[in-house]
Structures are given as C-alpha cells and as structure tokens.
Design a protein around this motif. Sequence first.
Motif, PDB file in Angstrom:
ATOM      1  N   ARG A  72     -10.725  -3.331 -15.314  1.00  0.00           N
ATOM      2  CA  ARG A  72     -10.997  -3.810 -13.959  1.00  0.00           C
ATOM      3  C   ARG A  72     -11.835  -2.841 -13.133  1.00  0.00           C
ATOM      4  O   ARG A  72     -12.286  -3.184 -12.049  1.00  0.00           O
ATOM      5  CB  ARG A  72      -9.672  -4.112 -13.248  1.00  0.00           C
ATOM      6  CG  ARG A  72      -9.028  -5.379 -13.777  1.00  0.00           C
ATOM      7  CD  ARG A  72      -7.723  -5.704 -13.101  1.00  0.00           C
ATOM      8  NE  ARG A  72      -7.246  -7.015 -13.546  1.00  0.00           N
ATOM      9  CZ  ARG A  72      -6.042  -7.501 -13.307  1.00  0.00           C
ATOM     10  NH1 ARG A  72      -5.169  -6.776 -12.604  1.00  0.00           N
ATOM     11  NH2 ARG A  72      -5.696  -8.692 -13.735  1.00  0.00           N
ATOM     12  N   VAL A  73     -12.039  -1.639 -13.638  1.00  0.00           N
ATOM     13  CA  VAL A  73     -12.902  -0.677 -12.935  1.00  0.00           C
ATOM     14  C   VAL A  73     -13.889  -0.070 -13.937  1.00  0.00           C
ATOM     15  O   VAL A  73     -13.951   1.156 -14.112  1.00  0.00           O
ATOM     16  CB  VAL A  73     -12.064   0.422 -12.244  1.00  0.00           C
ATOM     17  CG1 VAL A  73     -11.290  -0.153 -11.066  1.00  0.00           C
ATOM     18  CG2 VAL A  73     -11.091   1.086 -13.230  1.00  0.00           C
ATOM     19  N   TYR A 109      -7.390  -0.018  -4.807  1.00  0.00           N
ATOM     20  CA  TYR A 109      -8.258   0.044  -3.631  1.00  0.00           C
ATOM     21  C   TYR A 109      -9.237  -1.120  -3.616  1.00  0.00           C
ATOM     22  O   TYR A 109      -9.460  -1.756  -2.565  1.00  0.00           O
ATOM     23  CB  TYR A 109      -9.007   1.373  -3.609  1.00  0.00           C
ATOM     24  CG  TYR A 109      -9.917   1.528  -2.413  1.00  0.00           C
ATOM     25  CD1 TYR A 109      -9.412   1.963  -1.189  1.00  0.00           C
ATOM     26  CD2 TYR A 109     -11.275   1.250  -2.518  1.00  0.00           C
ATOM     27  CE1 TYR A 109     -10.241   2.102  -0.085  1.00  0.00           C
ATOM     28  CE2 TYR A 109     -12.117   1.384  -1.416  1.00  0.00           C
ATOM     29  CZ  TYR A 109     -11.602   1.806  -0.206  1.00  0.00           C
ATOM     30  OH  TYR A 109     -12.426   1.929   0.875  1.00  0.00           O
ATOM     31  N   LYS A 110      -9.841  -1.420  -4.761  1.00  0.00           N
ATOM     32  CA  LYS A 110     -10.794  -2.522  -4.825  1.00  0.00           C
ATOM     33  C   LYS A 110     -10.132  -3.861  -4.514  1.00  0.00           C
ATOM     34  O   LYS A 110     -10.695  -4.689  -3.796  1.00  0.00           O
ATOM     35  CB  LYS A 110     -11.437  -2.591  -6.223  1.00  0.00           C
ATOM     36  CG  LYS A 110     -12.449  -1.497  -6.508  1.00  0.00           C
ATOM     37  CD  LYS A 110     -13.207  -1.757  -7.805  1.00  0.00           C
ATOM     38  CE  LYS A 110     -14.155  -2.933  -7.642  1.00  0.00           C
ATOM     39  NZ  LYS A 110     -15.000  -3.117  -8.846  1.00  0.00           N
ATOM     40  N   SER A 125      -4.321 -10.056  -8.861  1.00  0.00           N
ATOM     41  CA  SER A 125      -5.767 -10.197  -8.844  1.00  0.00           C
ATOM     42  C   SER A 125      -6.126 -11.590  -9.304  1.00  0.00           C
ATOM     43  O   SER A 125      -5.404 -12.212 -10.083  1.00  0.00           O
ATOM     44  CB  SER A 125      -6.415  -9.153  -9.772  1.00  0.00           C
ATOM     45  OG  SER A 125      -7.799  -9.380  -9.915  1.00  0.00           O
ATOM     46  N   LYS A 160     -15.064  -5.515   1.403  1.00  0.00           N
ATOM     47  CA  LYS A 160     -16.124  -4.518   1.372  1.00  0.00           C
ATOM     48  C   LYS A 160     -17.140  -4.879   0.296  1.00  0.00           C
ATOM     49  O   LYS A 160     -16.898  -4.731  -0.900  1.00  0.00           O
ATOM     50  CB  LYS A 160     -15.537  -3.128   1.101  1.00  0.00           C
ATOM     51  CG  LYS A 160     -14.574  -2.648   2.197  1.00  0.00           C
ATOM     52  CD  LYS A 160     -14.091  -1.245   1.920  1.00  0.00           C
ATOM     53  CE  LYS A 160     -13.083  -0.783   2.968  1.00  0.00           C
ATOM     54  NZ  LYS A 160     -13.685  -0.671   4.308  1.00  0.00           N
ATOM     55  N   TYR A 198      -8.055   3.445  -7.994  1.00  0.00           N
ATOM     56  CA  TYR A 198      -9.312   2.806  -7.581  1.00  0.00           C
ATOM     57  C   TYR A 198      -9.227   1.296  -7.734  1.00  0.00           C
ATOM     58  O   TYR A 198      -9.740   0.544  -6.898  1.00  0.00           O
ATOM     59  CB  TYR A 198     -10.473   3.366  -8.391  1.00  0.00           C
ATOM     60  CG  TYR A 198     -11.811   2.789  -7.982  1.00  0.00           C
ATOM     61  CD1 TYR A 198     -12.281   2.953  -6.689  1.00  0.00           C
ATOM     62  CD2 TYR A 198     -12.582   2.068  -8.890  1.00  0.00           C
ATOM     63  CE1 TYR A 198     -13.507   2.418  -6.306  1.00  0.00           C
ATOM     64  CE2 TYR A 198     -13.801   1.530  -8.510  1.00  0.00           C
ATOM     65  CZ  TYR A 198     -14.256   1.712  -7.219  1.00  0.00           C
ATOM     66  OH  TYR A 198     -15.449   1.168  -6.838  1.00  0.00           O
ATOM     67  N   HIS A 201      -9.338  -4.204  -0.805  1.00  0.00           N
ATOM     68  CA  HIS A 201     -10.485  -4.138   0.107  1.00  0.00           C
ATOM     69  C   HIS A 201     -11.601  -5.063  -0.377  1.00  0.00           C
ATOM     70  O   HIS A 201     -12.769  -4.670  -0.472  1.00  0.00           O
ATOM     71  CB  HIS A 201     -10.999  -2.703   0.215  1.00  0.00           C
ATOM     72  CG  HIS A 201     -10.050  -1.759   0.880  1.00  0.00           C
ATOM     73  ND1 HIS A 201      -8.963  -1.204   0.224  1.00  0.00           N
ATOM     74  CD2 HIS A 201      -9.999  -1.272   2.156  1.00  0.00           C
ATOM     75  CE1 HIS A 201      -8.303  -0.412   1.055  1.00  0.00           C
ATOM     76  NE2 HIS A 201      -8.897  -0.444   2.233  1.00  0.00           N
ATOM     77  N   LYS A 202     -11.234  -6.291  -0.702  1.00  0.00           N
ATOM     78  CA  LYS A 202     -12.206  -7.243  -1.221  1.00  0.00           C
ATOM     79  C   LYS A 202     -13.323  -7.556  -0.222  1.00  0.00           C
ATOM     80  O   LYS A 202     -14.387  -8.029  -0.602  1.00  0.00           O
ATOM     81  CB  LYS A 202     -11.499  -8.547  -1.609  1.00  0.00           C
ATOM     82  CG  LYS A 202     -10.577  -8.415  -2.804  1.00  0.00           C
ATOM     83  CD  LYS A 202      -9.930  -9.739  -3.137  1.00  0.00           C
ATOM     84  CE  LYS A 202      -9.008  -9.620  -4.335  1.00  0.00           C
ATOM     85  NZ  LYS A 202      -8.353 -10.900  -4.666  1.00  0.00           N
ATOM     86  N   LEU A 238     -18.276  -2.621  -2.785  1.00  0.00           N
ATOM     87  CA  LEU A 238     -17.421  -2.364  -3.926  1.00  0.00           C
ATOM     88  C   LEU A 238     -17.845  -3.169  -5.153  1.00  0.00           C
ATOM     89  O   LEU A 238     -17.562  -2.776  -6.285  1.00  0.00           O
ATOM     90  CB  LEU A 238     -15.968  -2.688  -3.576  1.00  0.00           C
ATOM     91  CG  LEU A 238     -15.242  -1.652  -2.704  1.00  0.00           C
ATOM     92  CD1 LEU A 238     -13.878  -2.137  -2.290  1.00  0.00           C
ATOM     93  CD2 LEU A 238     -15.135  -0.310  -3.430  1.00  0.00           C
ATOM     94  N   SER A 239     -18.516  -4.298  -4.949  1.00  0.00           N
ATOM     95  CA  SER A 239     -18.978  -5.096  -6.090  1.00  0.00           C
ATOM     96  C   SER A 239     -20.088  -4.412  -6.862  1.00  0.00           C
ATOM     97  O   SER A 239     -20.436  -4.813  -7.969  1.00  0.00           O
ATOM     98  CB  SER A 239     -19.440  -6.480  -5.619  1.00  0.00           C
ATOM     99  OG  SER A 239     -20.535  -6.350  -4.720  1.00  0.00           O
TER     100      SER A 239
END
Length: 394
Positions: A307-308, A381-382, A6, A388, A378, A385-386, A391-392
């Motif tokens: 991070r989530v 996944y984030k 990341s 999308k 999750y 799939h940057k 997601l932010s």
Amino acid sequence: MTLVKSTRIESIDLLRGLVMVLMALDHVRDYFHFDAAVHDPLDLDTTTPVLFFTRFITHLCAPVFVFLAGTSAFLYGSNRTKANLFKFLFTRGLWLIVLEIGINSLNWTFDFTYSFIMLQVIWAIGVSMVCLSFLIFLPRKIIALIGIVLVAGHNSLDTIVLEGQSFHSVIWYMLHQANGIPIGETRTLFFGYPVLPWIGLIALGYCLGTLYTKGFSPSLRKTWLWGLGIGSILLFFILRGINVYGDLVPWSAQDTTVKTVLSFFKVTKYPPSLAYILITMGPSLLLLHAFEYVKNKFSDFILVFGRVPLFYYFLHIFVIHIGAIVGVLLFHDNGMALLSAITENPIQGLAAQGYSLFTVFAVWLGIIILLYVPCKRYMIYKISHKNKWWLSYL
C-alpha cells in the motif's frame, strides 16, 4: 494485527507487497553477497541452483510493478473523467522520471556528483504512465491489442543493434536496446530498462482492471485470472521448447541436467523478453487468483508494503545501502576499501567485502522487519489524509 480500513483492493496490494518483499532480497544480494560484483547470479558457469533461484524468483518484481500500475490506473480512473485520468497519469509519470534521476540514482550510489545515472524500473513505470495517459482515450480492445503487439512482437526487433550517440541510437536505447551514453566528460547515462515492452505491459494491466470493476462477478474474475495465468505458463513452455522466438538468447543443452534446466529458465530481462514476461506474469496472475479471499496475520503484514510502494522502494534501497556500509565498518579493518566503495563504485566495492548467501537471507529478513513500522505509519497517514492530493504522487 488489524489494518486501518481502506477501499483498496486487497488482493492487488497483497501481490504488490509480496513482490516488493522479494525485491529487497535481490537488492540485499547486490550489496551483501560476496560474489555479487564478480559474477552474474544467472551465469551458468559460476552460479549454483540456490543462487540462480534467489535471482530468478525476483524476476517477478518489475513486471508486477508495471502491470499493476496499469491496473491501478484503470481503478483510479473508474470514477473520474478521462481528462482527469490523463492529467494524473501524465504528471505522475513525469514525476517518477524525475525521482528516478534525482533520488534513485543517488540512493544506489551515494554519489552527489551523479557520475553514473541508471534509468531503472521507476523510469520504466514513469515513461509507461506517460504513454498510457494517451492510450486511455482509445477503445479498450485497441489498448489490449497494442499491449499484446508490444509484448509479443518486440522480440522481432532483437536483431536491430545500434551504436554511438546519434539521435536515432539514443531513441533506440530508450526503446529496446539497453545501453549507455556519456554526458559531458564525467557522467554516464545508462538506459537499463528499455521501455517498449513495458509500455505494452502497463497497457495490458490497464485492461485487466476491467475485472475489478464494481459488480464484476468474483467467480468470473477468478476464472479469468486462472485461465490467463495457466495460459501464460503453458505458452512459455511451448515457445521456450520450440526455442526459435521469444527470447534474445535461446536455451541450450549443458554438461549437466541441472545446468540445462537452468539454461531453459534463463530468460532476458533487459529488455524483458516475451518468455520473461510469460513466466513472470503467469504465476503472478495465479497469485492474484489465490489471494482473492486471503486474510490472515501474514497477509496483513505484507499488505502494508503493497500500500506504500513508492515510499517503500526508496526507503529500502537507502537502508540496504547504509546497512552494507555499517557491515564494512563493523566487520572489516580496511577503511580505505570503504572510502573507495562509497566514492568510486559502491556496489562493487561493498560486495568485495561481502558475505555468504545465508547471511544475505538473514539480512533481508531483518531489513523487512525493520521497514515494517515506518511503512505502516506512512500507510495509516495516507489513509487518514485522503484529501491531500499530493499523497497520490508518493
């Protein structure tokens, strides 16, 4: 365990993850401790040093959330136009307010009639983001000055106390005085997190983001973090020692030395006093300093939660609440008490069936372990799939 790569700054996520894990301890205590619905864990007449510390250590959570929301906003906008950053902060702030009212209140109560809506930390971050979306157009020094004035000066407003449901009173409840108002005949809206000092804190967090810009010297950043952290702690002891300004409730000598020490550290959270912010953000800045180059299995574990944060926040409340109900079903015979707990006052009803502080700690650790897998999935996944955009917002 190796994390997915990341571009995020690990020390920031590590601090956020750590305080989120601590936050779960406080919320497990809310639902599981036998004394949670009866006494404030900071009540000097009924608490114990261990119980006091269990609550006090979680004071780090809300200030770090808000402060790092500002830092993350600065980093998000570092490669975007001010117009794009404004749009993101403004819309995400409004989205968080909607989530607070629509999801968080339901999570805490399982009351689909929404008879009691408490505006808590998600609301505070949302409103603060909306305000920050306008502040970003000002010079950074002015933003810092506004942040300092709001954080350091808002206690001068403590003597202003309003009552009733007038427009001015409601605005004041939103800004500086925790209070509730009835909505119709069956609902209550409670402003648990008055936003004035939180707006100041997110502004200061935004300014701190400068230390994490590309090319900024890591050694200089650590020097700043160390100096700001130590300075905040020293200022706390100076202000608290003088005992004239900085908190709504001055400390006082008690009948034992231990209680006197606890009184000294019993600072006001609603709204967060200057003393409260100093003694929480000081250690937090020192943790940022210490986490600069930390990399091990434990930090990898904690990073997942950092991070989530929004996903973790809503999930952990839901799991804790469900766990408390399951506990009643498994270990108590009174089904009517469970029904009352769900339909009338969930926290108070469940806490009346509660457990020892040792059990609280055991349940807390179990829930953290349980949440790790869905949070990591999750997170992956984030990261993968940057592209999308939505997601932010999650």
